[in-house]
Write a protein that holds these residues in place. Structure first.
Motif, PDB file in Angstrom:
ATOM      1  N   GLY A 295       0.668  -1.279  -0.139  1.00 17.15           N
ATOM      2  CA  GLY A 295      -0.080   0.101   0.041  1.00 17.15           C
ATOM      3  C   GLY A 295       0.993   1.211  -0.085  1.00 17.15           C
ATOM      4  N   PHE A 296       0.408   2.123  -0.711  1.00 11.15           N
ATOM      5  CA  PHE A 296       1.156   3.506  -0.935  1.00 11.15           C
ATOM      6  C   PHE A 296       0.174   4.699  -0.318  1.00 11.15           C
ATOM      7  CE2 PHE A 296       3.304   0.913  -4.097  1.00 11.15           C
ATOM      8  CZ  PHE A 296       4.794   0.933  -3.899  1.00 11.15           C
ATOM      9  N   GLY A 297       0.773   5.286   0.283  1.00 10.07           N
ATOM     10  CA  GLY A 297      -0.079   6.588   0.814  1.00 10.07           C
ATOM     11  C   GLY A 297       0.294   7.951  -0.137  1.00 10.07           C
ATOM     12  N   LEU A 298      -0.357   7.769  -1.098  1.00 11.83           N
ATOM     13  CA  LEU A 298      -0.195   9.077  -2.108  1.00 11.83           C
ATOM     14  C   LEU A 298      -1.053  10.407  -1.603  1.00 11.83           C
ATOM     15  CD1 LEU A 298      -0.940   7.274  -5.180  1.00 11.83           C
ATOM     16  CD2 LEU A 298       0.985   7.303  -4.165  1.00 11.83           C
ATOM     17  N   GLU A 299      -2.005  10.169  -0.842  1.00 13.79           N
ATOM     18  CA  GLU A 299      -2.650  11.329  -0.153  1.00 13.79           C
ATOM     19  C   GLU A 299      -3.503  12.302  -1.455  1.00 13.79           C
ATOM     20  OE1 GLU A 299      -2.718   9.939   2.341  1.00 13.79           O
ATOM     21  OE2 GLU A 299      -0.663   9.639   2.761  1.00 13.79           O
ATOM     22  N   THR A 300      -2.461  12.557  -2.230  1.00 13.13           N
ATOM     23  CA  THR A 300      -3.230  13.479  -3.345  1.00 13.13           C
ATOM     24  C   THR A 300      -2.273  13.538  -4.464  1.00 13.13           C
ATOM     25  OG1 THR A 300      -3.644  15.838  -3.907  1.00 13.13           O
ATOM     26  CG2 THR A 300      -2.047  15.389  -2.474  1.00 13.13           C
ATOM     27  N   GLY A 301      -2.845  13.929  -5.746  1.00 11.81           N
ATOM     28  CA  GLY A 301      -2.191  13.957  -6.817  1.00 11.81           C
ATOM     29  C   GLY A 301      -1.859  15.418  -7.428  1.00 11.81           C
ATOM     30  N   SER A 302      -2.070  16.247  -6.379  1.00  8.11           N
ATOM     31  CA  SER A 302      -1.653  17.719  -6.811  1.00  8.11           C
ATOM     32  C   SER A 302      -0.399  17.848  -6.303  1.00  8.11           C
ATOM     33  CB  SER A 302      -2.603  18.545  -6.004  1.00  8.11           C
ATOM     34  OG  SER A 302      -2.181  20.033  -5.936  1.00  8.11           O
ATOM     35  N   ALA A 303       0.377  18.333  -7.474  1.00  7.63           N
ATOM     36  CA  ALA A 303       1.776  18.714  -7.112  1.00  7.63           C
ATOM     37  C   ALA A 303       1.917  19.728  -5.848  1.00  7.63           C
ATOM     38  CB  ALA A 303       2.647  19.194  -8.395  1.00  7.63           C
ATOM     39  N   LYS A 304       1.033  20.749  -5.804  1.00  6.42           N
ATOM     40  CA  LYS A 304       1.292  22.129  -5.228  1.00  6.42           C
ATOM     41  C   LYS A 304       0.744  21.246  -3.522  1.00  6.42           C
ATOM     42  CE  LYS A 304      -2.418  24.409  -4.546  1.00  6.42           C
ATOM     43  NZ  LYS A 304      -3.763  25.330  -4.810  1.00  6.42           N
ATOM     44  N   LEU A 305      -0.147  20.553  -3.475  1.00  8.07           N
ATOM     45  CA  LEU A 305      -0.461  20.088  -2.024  1.00  8.07           C
ATOM     46  C   LEU A 305       0.315  18.893  -1.665  1.00  8.07           C
ATOM     47  CD1 LEU A 305      -4.486  19.392  -2.560  1.00  8.07           C
ATOM     48  CD2 LEU A 305      -3.206  21.315  -1.631  1.00  8.07           C
ATOM     49  N   LEU A 306       1.113  18.114  -2.581  1.00  9.29           N
ATOM     50  CA  LEU A 306       2.025  17.255  -1.991  1.00  9.29           C
ATOM     51  C   LEU A 306       3.280  17.999  -1.428  1.00  9.29           C
ATOM     52  CD1 LEU A 306       2.414  14.636  -4.981  1.00  9.29           C
ATOM     53  CD2 LEU A 306       1.709  14.185  -2.644  1.00  9.29           C
ATOM     54  N   GLN A 307       3.416  19.175  -1.955  1.00  6.07           N
ATOM     55  CA  GLN A 307       4.524  20.044  -1.248  1.00  6.07           C
ATOM     56  C   GLN A 307       3.979  20.483  -0.066  1.00  6.07           C
ATOM     57  OE1 GLN A 307       6.042  23.329  -3.794  1.00  6.07           O
ATOM     58  NE2 GLN A 307       7.761  23.504  -2.786  1.00  6.07           N
ATOM     59  N   SER A 308       2.702  21.074   0.073  1.00  7.71           N
ATOM     60  CA  SER A 308       2.344  21.946   1.139  1.00  7.71           C
ATOM     61  C   SER A 308       1.950  20.920   2.259  1.00  7.71           C
ATOM     62  CB  SER A 308       0.859  22.607   0.983  1.00  7.71           C
ATOM     63  OG  SER A 308       0.083  21.904   0.414  1.00  7.71           O
ATOM     64  N   ILE A 309       1.764  19.661   2.211  1.00 13.45           N
ATOM     65  CA  ILE A 309       1.478  18.725   3.311  1.00 13.45           C
ATOM     66  C   ILE A 309       2.689  18.140   3.723  1.00 13.45           C
ATOM     67  CG2 ILE A 309      -1.026  18.435   2.735  1.00 13.45           C
ATOM     68  CD1 ILE A 309      -0.016  15.887   1.542  1.00 13.45           C
ATOM     69  N   HIS A 310       3.826  18.608   3.036  1.00 11.49           N
ATOM     70  CA  HIS A 310       5.013  18.057   3.340  1.00 11.49           C
ATOM     71  C   HIS A 310       5.376  16.527   3.091  1.00 11.49           C
ATOM     72  CE1 HIS A 310       4.994  21.763   5.181  1.00 11.49           C
ATOM     73  NE2 HIS A 310       4.315  21.587   6.270  1.00 11.49           N
ATOM     74  N   LYS A 311       4.490  15.938   1.979  1.00 13.19           N
ATOM     75  CA  LYS A 311       4.625  14.628   1.806  1.00 13.19           C
ATOM     76  C   LYS A 311       6.123  14.237   1.246  1.00 13.19           C
ATOM     77  CE  LYS A 311       2.577  10.571   1.629  1.00 13.19           C
ATOM     78  NZ  LYS A 311       2.227   9.792   2.983  1.00 13.19           N
ATOM     79  N   ASN A 312       6.997  15.035   0.812  1.00 14.10           N
ATOM     80  CA  ASN A 312       7.962  14.841   0.434  1.00 14.10           C
ATOM     81  C   ASN A 312       8.405  13.828  -0.767  1.00 14.10           C
ATOM     82  OD1 ASN A 312      10.992  15.480   0.780  1.00 14.10           O
ATOM     83  ND2 ASN A 312      11.224  13.512   1.888  1.00 14.10           N
ATOM     84  N   ILE A 313       7.385  13.694  -1.623  1.00 12.51           N
ATOM     85  CA  ILE A 313       7.213  13.092  -2.853  1.00 12.51           C
ATOM     86  C   ILE A 313       6.828  13.894  -3.832  1.00 12.51           C
ATOM     87  CG2 ILE A 313       7.108  10.838  -1.786  1.00 12.51           C
ATOM     88  CD1 ILE A 313       4.138  10.816  -2.558  1.00 12.51           C
ATOM     89  N   THR A 314       6.893  13.603  -5.401  1.00 11.42           N
ATOM     90  CA  THR A 314       6.398  14.264  -6.471  1.00 11.42           C
ATOM     91  C   THR A 314       5.486  13.368  -7.131  1.00 11.42           C
ATOM     92  OG1 THR A 314       8.463  13.643  -7.681  1.00 11.42           O
ATOM     93  CG2 THR A 314       8.563  15.609  -6.561  1.00 11.42           C
TER      94      THR A 314
END
Length: 461
Positions: A295-314
């Motif tokens: 299982g992968f926790g992607l959370e969102t497909g938005s590049a902007k949100l991936l950065q703002s939630i500090h997911k540390n992935i692109t």
């Protein structure tokens, strides 16, 4: 011999609906093991998936029958309401029992809980070493004074002792008491091979316990537990790793797979992973070692949100990992959330776009999307507090853990969930769902046409 009753109470209903019924309380199993090893008579009950009223009846009967000297309560934010109800009931049934609380929520709000409920002591942070020292002190008539990792009330004043350092040698902890949760019908066991996550996701409160320190058990120690489980419980055919991310230390994950292959251990493995770091070498070895699901926790497909939630992935990290997984016979699941600060129709569309691009690389079934819950000691909680939408007194109410509704109403979040679900569901899943709905006896004639339109949509996607 002193007696200890350890329990975890019912989670709120909407969480129970999404719980994996195959998983079980490893935290309870670890505490049971260390307390029992220290010479106490221990009973453990886990009511996380049970009805609150029914669990209260059972717990009352257990307390009257067992009459423990110590009552240990594991409190999550999602079961704080039922936990506090049980604490009140326990004090009425056993006025002299020593009530000790622990867990993530208790570690955050130990002052609030000590002030407002008949609690004697709180364990703050990791519990295995603290609880043994605390029980020894209390059993000999001493106070918790000086026991690191605890807080207690003395003459109406809350006293917090020094923090206890995290356990560095995880191999020194006894294996958890799997026997508490494995029955003759159980097919899957749970194993924890690491503790802590170094990342800073804006919605996660688990750093309360681990302080973002990643620690790991040795490969030999983990394999020994796997072999113990398979030898002891003949009905087990699957082991789920409960780590936040099993693959974070790639060399260690590779070494584990090689050891499983070397020893010819035959069992199916499931785990959570990150898309970064990842490698084709690791995935091939995982397949050979028996991993069947990841299982992968992607959370969102938005590049902007991936950065703002500090997911540390692109987005590219995600796409590249799925390219590596193409041709690897491991089932993939992705986890999504909606309602982050800055969420818009455009970011929702980006999520749908990413999921559909991933499915073209490697097919996987859409398992749903969660609304963003607001947990204490997180960045999103601080945002809600700063806006005056919540404060710490909320956690003394009987209300469920709230969603992040600072920018969108609950109804708007529901619409986003529906939009993502319809946009991300494969045609196979969509057809199956619509057909099941059409065959349901409760579907009226006027509801058939909209469902047929949806059916056409999935066929011609």
């Amino acid at each position: 011999m002193k007696k200890v009753l350890l329990f975890s109470s019912a989670l709120q209903k909407d969480v129970q609906a999404h719980m994996n019924n195959n998983s079980y309380g490893l935290g309870l199993a670890y505490l049971h093991a260390v307390i029992e090893k220290a010479g106490y008579l221990v009973e453990t009950r886990n009511f996380n998936n049970d009805d609150m009223a029914a669990s209260e009846t059972e717990m009352a009967a257990d307390m009257r029958r067992f009459r423990p000297d110590f009552l240990l309560v594991q409190i999550f934010t999602m079961n704080r309401v039922s936990s506090c109800r049980l604490i009140k009931m326990a004090r009425e049934i056993l006025p002299e029992v020593n009530i000790i609380i622990g867990g993530v929520h208790a570690s955050i709000f130990y002052e609030q809980l000590l002030q407002n409920f008949a609690v004697d002591c709180a364990v703050i942070g990791e519990g295995e070493e603290t609880i043994v020292e605390l029980l020894a002190a209390l059993s000999s008539g001493k106070t918790p004074a000086g026991v690191k990792g605890t807080a207690y009330k003395e003459n109406g004043v809350i006293v917090k002792n020094h923090d206890r350092p995290l356990i560095e040698d995880l191999d020194s902890i006894p294996f958890p008491r799997h026997e508490l949760f494995i029955t003759p019908k159980t097919e899957m066991a749970c194993v924890l091979t690491t503790r802590g996550c170094p990342f800073r996701c804006s919605f996660c409160c688990l750093h309360t316990i681990s302080h973002r320190r990643f620690r790991k058990r040795s490969v030999d120690n983990v394999v020994a537990e796997v072999e113990y489980i398979l030898k002891t419980f003949k009905n087990i055919d699957t082991i789920q790793f409960a780590d936040d991310t099993f693959t974070l230390d790639q060399p260690r994950a590779i070494a584990f797979c090689k050891e499983i292959i070397k020893r010819n251990i035959k069992v199916k493995f499931l785990c959570s992973a990150r898309v970064n770091p990842a490698s084709i070498e690791l995935f091939r070895l995982m397949e050979r070692a028996g991993f069947v699901g990841m299982g992968f926790g992607l959370e969102t497909g938005s590049a902007k949100l991936l950065q703002s939630i500090h997911k540390n992935i692109t987005r590219e990290d995600v796409l590249e990992t799925f390219r590596m997984l193409k041709g690897i016979n491991i089932k993939v699941v992705t986890y999504l959330m909606v309602g982050f600060p800055g969420e818009t129709r455009d970011t929702v569309a980006e999520t749908i776009d990413l999921v559909n691009k991933l499915r073209k690389i490697k097919y996987f079934e859409f398992v749903g999307v969660a609304r963003l819950w607001v947990y204490p000691n997180t960045e999103v909680y601080d945002i809600m507090k700063a806006a005056g939408r919540i404060d710490d007194s909320f956690w003394l109410t009987d209300q469920d853990v709230p969603f992040f509704t600072l920018e969108h109403s609950a109804a708007e979040l529901d619409q986003m969930v529906t939009e993502i679900s319809l946009g991300c569901m494969s045609w196979q899943q969509g057809v199956k769902q619509v057909v099941n709905e059409l065959l349901h006896p409760a579907v009226s004639a006027k509801k058939i046409i909209p469902r047929l339109i949806r059916l056409k949509k999935y066929f011609f996607r």
